[in-house]
Design a protein around this motif. Structure first.
Motif, PDB file in Angstrom:
ATOM      1  N   GLN A 305       0.826  -1.208   0.000  1.00 15.95           N
ATOM      2  CA  GLN A 305       0.000   0.000   0.000  1.00 15.95           C
ATOM      3  C   GLN A 305       0.860   1.258   0.000  1.00 15.95           C
ATOM      4  O   GLN A 305       0.513   2.266  -0.634  1.00 15.95           O
ATOM      5  N   ILE A 306       1.976   1.221   0.710  1.00 15.68           N
ATOM      6  CA  ILE A 306       2.877   2.374   0.748  1.00 15.68           C
ATOM      7  C   ILE A 306       3.457   2.638  -0.640  1.00 15.68           C
ATOM      8  O   ILE A 306       3.581   3.788  -1.071  1.00 15.68           O
ATOM      9  N   ARG A 307       3.805   1.578  -1.359  1.00 13.30           N
ATOM     10  CA  ARG A 307       4.302   1.736  -2.732  1.00 13.30           C
ATOM     11  C   ARG A 307       3.263   2.456  -3.599  1.00 13.30           C
ATOM     12  O   ARG A 307       3.600   3.359  -4.375  1.00 13.30           O
ATOM     13  N   LYS A 308       2.005   2.057  -3.484  1.00 11.59           N
ATOM     14  CA  LYS A 308       0.943   2.685  -4.271  1.00 11.59           C
ATOM     15  C   LYS A 308       0.779   4.154  -3.890  1.00 11.59           C
ATOM     16  O   LYS A 308       0.586   5.018  -4.756  1.00 11.59           O
ATOM     17  N   ARG A 309       0.838   4.436  -2.591  1.00 13.46           N
ATOM     18  CA  ARG A 309       0.694   5.823  -2.141  1.00 13.46           C
ATOM     19  C   ARG A 309       1.841   6.693  -2.648  1.00 13.46           C
ATOM     20  O   ARG A 309       1.626   7.816  -3.115  1.00 13.46           O
ATOM     21  N   ILE A 310       3.059   6.179  -2.575  1.00 10.15           N
ATOM     22  CA  ILE A 310       4.214   6.927  -3.062  1.00 10.15           C
ATOM     23  C   ILE A 310       4.085   7.209  -4.551  1.00 10.15           C
ATOM     24  O   ILE A 310       4.375   8.315  -5.024  1.00 10.15           O
ATOM     25  N   TYR A 311       3.633   6.212  -5.310  1.00  8.58           N
ATOM     26  CA  TYR A 311       3.430   6.391  -6.754  1.00  8.58           C
ATOM     27  C   TYR A 311       2.466   7.554  -7.007  1.00  8.58           C
ATOM     28  O   TYR A 311       2.736   8.440  -7.827  1.00  8.58           O
ATOM     29  N   LYS A 312       1.348   7.563  -6.301  1.00  7.10           N
ATOM     30  CA  LYS A 312       0.359   8.624  -6.489  1.00  7.10           C
ATOM     31  C   LYS A 312       0.921   9.978  -6.079  1.00  7.10           C
ATOM     32  O   LYS A 312       0.705  10.992  -6.759  1.00  7.10           O
ATOM     33  N   GLU A 313       1.644  10.013  -4.966  1.00 10.86           N
ATOM     34  CA  GLU A 313       2.211  11.274  -4.488  1.00 10.86           C
ATOM     35  C   GLU A 313       3.196  11.846  -5.503  1.00 10.86           C
ATOM     36  O   GLU A 313       3.231  13.057  -5.738  1.00 10.86           O
ATOM     37  N   LEU A 314       3.993  10.991  -6.112  1.00 14.71           N
ATOM     38  CA  LEU A 314       4.948  11.453  -7.119  1.00 14.71           C
ATOM     39  C   LEU A 314       4.226  12.021  -8.338  1.00 14.71           C
ATOM     40  O   LEU A 314       4.611  13.066  -8.873  1.00 14.71           O
ATOM     41  N   CYS A 315       3.172  11.344  -8.783  1.00 13.64           N
ATOM     42  CA  CYS A 315       2.421  11.822  -9.947  1.00 13.64           C
ATOM     43  C   CYS A 315       1.681  13.123  -9.644  1.00 13.64           C
ATOM     44  O   CYS A 315       1.522  13.979 -10.516  1.00 13.64           O
ATOM     45  N   GLU A 316       1.230  13.276  -8.408  1.00 12.47           N
ATOM     46  CA  GLU A 316       0.489  14.474  -8.012  1.00 12.47           C
ATOM     47  C   GLU A 316       1.408  15.576  -7.500  1.00 12.47           C
ATOM     48  O   GLU A 316       0.964  16.692  -7.220  1.00 12.47           O
TER      49      GLU A 316
END
Length: 323
Positions: A305-316
């Protein structure tokens, strides 16, 4: 005529749905599922015609909303790597004003179908933030158990620094330690030409040791240097390297109060990884929690889940308030 829906191997779908959150790149998997599982026509209802028509209407509405959500998601993030089941269900519930618990199997089937259609439909995708550029191959390191690369580490560090307007946290580039070891203080002297490290509260230094990431921190208020190693290897020398650097930096900047009195700690009571691949993710989560003064309350099972959150944070290009 009763409306019908197309479903794939029922047992396979039932087993897959609870794990959607931990299947990065699910779209690629879905292509194989579509090829391997024949389509079967199954009536949506065994009740009277009116109920069947109502079910057909629900089917079309769910299908339309899933398609719209996945299209927007894919355009925003380039892949389905950061897709979380709850994101989709929340969107559908909001759109339809209806409890969809009884429709999860249908939602899964339609989601797989729509995701397969969108594979590779984004010709080129990249994220730019200040001096950082992330291509899809960089973001893809956040999928599965891939090793994170320097580009992901460094841009995330930039986002951490931008949490505060007063800039009390500084994140050094992941190449800093390697340059320090190779060329000594003179080789990195100019890296802080426009930064007064000793005016900060916290320094974060990601250390890349060829096949392993760890984190060294410097608390300037307590004059304490800590090593965070998710494998517990205990390479205290990297923390000592940063200590020696800071002492020389203090002399160079004439900050005599920081030339002595430091302590170096190897922290053991911290979250540890249980595999060989997630050290970079642990470094970023350590950094995030420390910068926010939050306790390190995560573990290996939280990493997908942390990997997914980091991915979104980078894109946003911003960190999320809630994890």
């Amino acid at each position: 005529m009763r409306p019908t829906c197309c479903i794939y191997n029922f047992a396979m779908c039932f087993a897959l749905w609870p794990y959607v959150d931990i299947l990065p790149g699910l779209s690629e998997l879905n292509v194989r599922l579509l090829e391997q599982n024949p389509v079967i026509d199954v009536p949506l209802s065994n009740e009277n015609e009116d109920l069947s028509m109502d079910a057909g209407s629900i089917y079309k509405t769910i299908s339309k909303n899933i398609r719209e959500f996945l299209l927007d998601f894919h355009q925003k993030y380039g892949t389905f790597i950061p897709l979380v089941k709850s994101d989709l269900l929340k969107h559908l519930t909001k759109k339809m004003h209806k409890d969809l618990k009884d429709y999860e199997m249908l939602i899964l089937e339609l989601t797989i179908e729509e995701m397969a259609k969108l594979v590779n439909t984004v010709p080129y995708f990249e994220v730019r933030y200040k001096k950082h550029t992330l291509a899809m191959e960089d973001l893809a390191t956040l999928a599965n158990e891939n090793w994170l690369n320097d580009q992901v580490i460094n841009m995330y560090g930039e986002l951490i620094m931008d949490l505060w307007t007063e800039s009390k946290v500084h994140f050094l580039n992941s190449f800093f330690h390697k340059q320090l070891i190779a060329k000594g203080y003179e080789g990195v002297k100019r890296w802080t030409k426009q930064v007064d490290l000793f005016s900060k509260h916290l320094l974060l230094v990601p250390i890349h040791l060829e096949v392993h990431w760890c984190l060294v921190t410097a608390d300037f208020l307590k004059k304490k240097i800590c090593l965070y190693d998710s494998q517990g290897i205990g390479l205290q020398k990297v923390a000592v390297n940063i200590l020696k650097y800071l002492i020389k930096e203090a002399k160079e900047k004439k900050r005599t109060a920081f030339e002595e009195g430091w302590t170096v700690l190897l922290l053991e009571d911290i979250p540890h990884q249980t595999n060989e691949n997630d050290c970079g993710v642990f470094v970023l989560e350590y950094s995030r929690c420390l910068a926010l003064s939050e306790p390190l309350q995560f573990c290996q099972r939280d990493i997908p889940q942390i990997r997914k959150r980091i991915y979104k944070e980078l894109c946003e290009c911003k960190l999320h308030d809630n994890c």
